[in-house]
Scaffold this motif. Structure first.
Motif, PDB file in Angstrom:
ATOM      1  N   PRO A 190      -4.303   1.045  -2.185  1.00  0.00           N
ATOM      2  CA  PRO A 190      -3.987  -0.332  -1.786  1.00  0.00           C
ATOM      3  C   PRO A 190      -3.830  -1.254  -2.986  1.00  0.00           C
ATOM      4  O   PRO A 190      -4.359  -0.996  -4.074  1.00  0.00           O
ATOM      5  N   TRP A 191      -3.092  -2.319  -2.761  1.00  0.00           N
ATOM      6  CA  TRP A 191      -2.908  -3.366  -3.761  1.00  0.00           C
ATOM      7  C   TRP A 191      -2.989  -4.694  -3.031  1.00  0.00           C
ATOM      8  O   TRP A 191      -2.642  -4.787  -1.854  1.00  0.00           O
ATOM      9  N   ALA A 192      -3.442  -5.726  -3.708  1.00  0.00           N
ATOM     10  CA  ALA A 192      -3.502  -7.043  -3.075  1.00  0.00           C
ATOM     11  C   ALA A 192      -3.178  -8.141  -4.080  1.00  0.00           C
ATOM     12  O   ALA A 192      -3.531  -8.050  -5.258  1.00  0.00           O
TER      13      ALA A 192
ATOM     14  N   SER B 251       0.838  -1.195   0.000  1.00  0.00           N
ATOM     15  CA  SER B 251       0.000   0.000   0.000  1.00  0.00           C
ATOM     16  C   SER B 251       0.872   1.244   0.000  1.00  0.00           C
ATOM     17  O   SER B 251       2.023   1.219   0.444  1.00  0.00           O
ATOM     18  N   ALA B 252       0.310   2.332  -0.496  1.00  0.00           N
ATOM     19  CA  ALA B 252       0.970   3.633  -0.469  1.00  0.00           C
ATOM     20  C   ALA B 252      -0.042   4.658   0.031  1.00  0.00           C
ATOM     21  O   ALA B 252      -1.189   4.693  -0.440  1.00  0.00           O
ATOM     22  N   THR B 253       0.380   5.472   1.001  1.00  0.00           N
ATOM     23  CA  THR B 253      -0.484   6.499   1.571  1.00  0.00           C
ATOM     24  C   THR B 253       0.221   7.842   1.490  1.00  0.00           C
ATOM     25  O   THR B 253       1.371   7.974   1.913  1.00  0.00           O
TER      26      THR B 253
ATOM     27  N   SER C   6      -6.333 -20.654  -7.491  1.00  0.00           N
ATOM     28  CA  SER C   6      -6.686 -19.260  -7.698  1.00  0.00           C
ATOM     29  C   SER C   6      -5.457 -18.394  -7.450  1.00  0.00           C
ATOM     30  O   SER C   6      -4.748 -18.592  -6.463  1.00  0.00           O
ATOM     31  N   ASP C   7      -5.211 -17.452  -8.348  1.00  0.00           N
ATOM     32  CA  ASP C   7      -4.069 -16.554  -8.193  1.00  0.00           C
ATOM     33  C   ASP C   7      -4.451 -15.213  -8.826  1.00  0.00           C
ATOM     34  O   ASP C   7      -4.417 -15.058 -10.037  1.00  0.00           O
ATOM     35  N   GLU C   8      -4.868 -14.260  -7.974  1.00  0.00           N
ATOM     36  CA  GLU C   8      -5.367 -12.982  -8.454  1.00  0.00           C
ATOM     37  C   GLU C   8      -4.588 -11.840  -7.807  1.00  0.00           C
ATOM     38  O   GLU C   8      -4.101 -11.954  -6.687  1.00  0.00           O
ATOM     39  N   ASN C   9      -4.474 -10.735  -8.521  1.00  0.00           N
ATOM     40  CA  ASN C   9      -3.866  -9.548  -7.935  1.00  0.00           C
ATOM     41  C   ASN C   9      -4.437  -8.314  -8.621  1.00  0.00           C
ATOM     42  O   ASN C   9      -4.913  -8.379  -9.756  1.00  0.00           O
ATOM     43  N   GLY C  10      -4.398  -7.198  -7.905  1.00  0.00           N
ATOM     44  CA  GLY C  10      -4.906  -5.965  -8.490  1.00  0.00           C
ATOM     45  C   GLY C  10      -5.022  -4.859  -7.466  1.00  0.00           C
ATOM     46  O   GLY C  10      -4.881  -5.074  -6.258  1.00  0.00           O
ATOM     47  N   ILE C  11      -5.294  -3.670  -7.954  1.00  0.00           N
ATOM     48  CA  ILE C  11      -5.471  -2.501  -7.101  1.00  0.00           C
ATOM     49  C   ILE C  11      -6.801  -2.605  -6.363  1.00  0.00           C
ATOM     50  O   ILE C  11      -7.761  -3.197  -6.867  1.00  0.00           O
ATOM     51  N   GLY C  12      -6.849  -2.075  -5.154  1.00  0.00           N
ATOM     52  CA  GLY C  12      -8.087  -2.013  -4.402  1.00  0.00           C
ATOM     53  C   GLY C  12      -8.785  -0.681  -4.612  1.00  0.00           C
ATOM     54  O   GLY C  12      -8.440   0.093  -5.516  1.00  0.00           O
ATOM     55  N   ASP C  13      -9.766  -0.386  -3.791  1.00  0.00           N
ATOM     56  CA  ASP C  13     -10.485   0.875  -3.879  1.00  0.00           C
ATOM     57  C   ASP C  13      -9.660   1.987  -3.237  1.00  0.00           C
ATOM     58  O   ASP C  13      -9.307   1.924  -2.054  1.00  0.00           O
ATOM     59  N   ILE C  14      -9.343   3.020  -4.003  1.00  0.00           N
ATOM     60  CA  ILE C  14      -8.584   4.167  -3.494  1.00  0.00           C
ATOM     61  C   ILE C  14      -9.453   4.956  -2.515  1.00  0.00           C
ATOM     62  O   ILE C  14     -10.657   5.111  -2.709  1.00  0.00           O
ATOM     63  N   SER C  15      -8.826   5.440  -1.448  1.00  0.00           N
ATOM     64  CA  SER C  15      -9.556   6.203  -0.443  1.00  0.00           C
ATOM     65  C   SER C  15      -9.056   7.642  -0.388  1.00  0.00           C
ATOM     66  O   SER C  15      -7.877   7.924  -0.622  1.00  0.00           O
ATOM     67  N   LEU C  16      -9.978   8.550  -0.072  1.00  0.00           N
ATOM     68  CA  LEU C  16      -9.671   9.953   0.171  1.00  0.00           C
ATOM     69  C   LEU C  16     -10.278  10.342   1.506  1.00  0.00           C
ATOM     70  O   LEU C  16     -11.488  10.123   1.731  1.00  0.00           O
TER      71      LEU C  16
END
Length: 264
Positions: A84-86, A66-68, A98-108
């Motif tokens: 976030p990323w997962a 994650s980056a904040t 199962s093998d998945e990855n991707g960005i999560g929901d960005i927060s403000l």
């Protein structure tokens, strides 16, 4: 087979409003950066769960970088953006299913320290915010719609350290019918954290908290406990490490956290 893993996957999808506390803590503090100042936090969390059902061994491993980014709008007001990323991998008897990855929901979020007492040793802040549906809800990395939440934060500082208390609420909206049917919309959070100075450059931290279980069919609320260490070679940089454990079956048993914080 996946009864135990489903709530774990939901947690990784970042449906709840994140706190973005001083790493590795989950509980936030009332501190702000000051007008014009910037803080960048880069962190990673690793979670792993194993289960054996009818002779089949199943393992789920999740990496969550994650980056904040925090910018001081005023001396007591911060603007906070979290990305976030997962990466989630599920194996059954050492075979990847199962093998998945991707960005999560960005927060403000906006953090507003609205009250200071006892010469600033006791302070209170509000932190409202929204999540933007940037994650792929079909893969479980977001909920497909804008959600909102708010956190009430209290900090009591003293010479050896500080104590922080968080009470939060998140209202989730879902795009997928399966999420709408299986997930709760209203999520509550309560947590308590402490910091203890260990000399000029080290701080020991501890954290305990509970959240509403996001599964409609599960009334066991996940409870976590966390311990960690922060090393600050200067006022501009922190290195941190933590271990987070679940106090019941609704929370992943063990997670490892590490990160770096830069201020300027």
């Amino acid at each position: 087979m996946f009864k135990k893993f489903f709530p774990f996957a939901l947690a990784v999808s970042l449906f709840s409003m994140p706190a973005y506390a001083a790493m590795p803590l989950v509980t936030d503090d009332t501190g702000t950066q000051g007008k014009g100042h910037v803080q960048i936090e880069l962190g990673i969390e690793r979670e792993q769960e194993t289960e054996a059902v009818e002779g089949i061994s199943t393992k789920e491993t999740v990496w969550s970088p994650s980056a904040t980014f925090t910018y001081g709008l005023a001396e007591n007001i911060d603007l906070v953006a979290g990305i976030p990323w997962a990466s989630q991998k599920i194996e059954a008897d050492r075979t990847t299913i199962s093998d998945e990855n991707g960005i999560g929901d960005i927060s403000l979020q906006i953090k507003w320290r609205f009250l200071e007492l006892q010469d600033g040793k006791l302070s209170f802040a509000l932190k409202p915010g929204i999540t933007i549906p940037t994650g792929n809800e079909y893969k479980g990395f977001g909920n497909g719609r804008v959600s909102e939440g708010i956190m009430l934060i209290a900090t009591r500082s003293a010479e050896p350290g500080a104590i922080h208390i968080n009470l939060g609420y998140t209202h989730n909206e879902y795009h997928l019918d399966s999420d709408e049917l299986g997930s709760k919309k209203d999520i509550w959070h309560a947590s308590l954290a402490g910091e203890l100075k260990l000399g000029e450059k080290f701080r020991a931290v501890a954290d305990i908290g509970v959240d509403t279980n996001q599964e409609k069919e599960n009334n066991i609320n996940p409870v976590y406990i966390l311990g960690g260490l922060i090393y600050s070679p200067s006022e501009q940089i922190d290195f941190d490490f933590g271990v987070k454990g679940g106090l019941n079956d609704a929370e992943p048993s063990t997670s490892l956290l590490a990160g770096v914080t830069i201020r300027y």
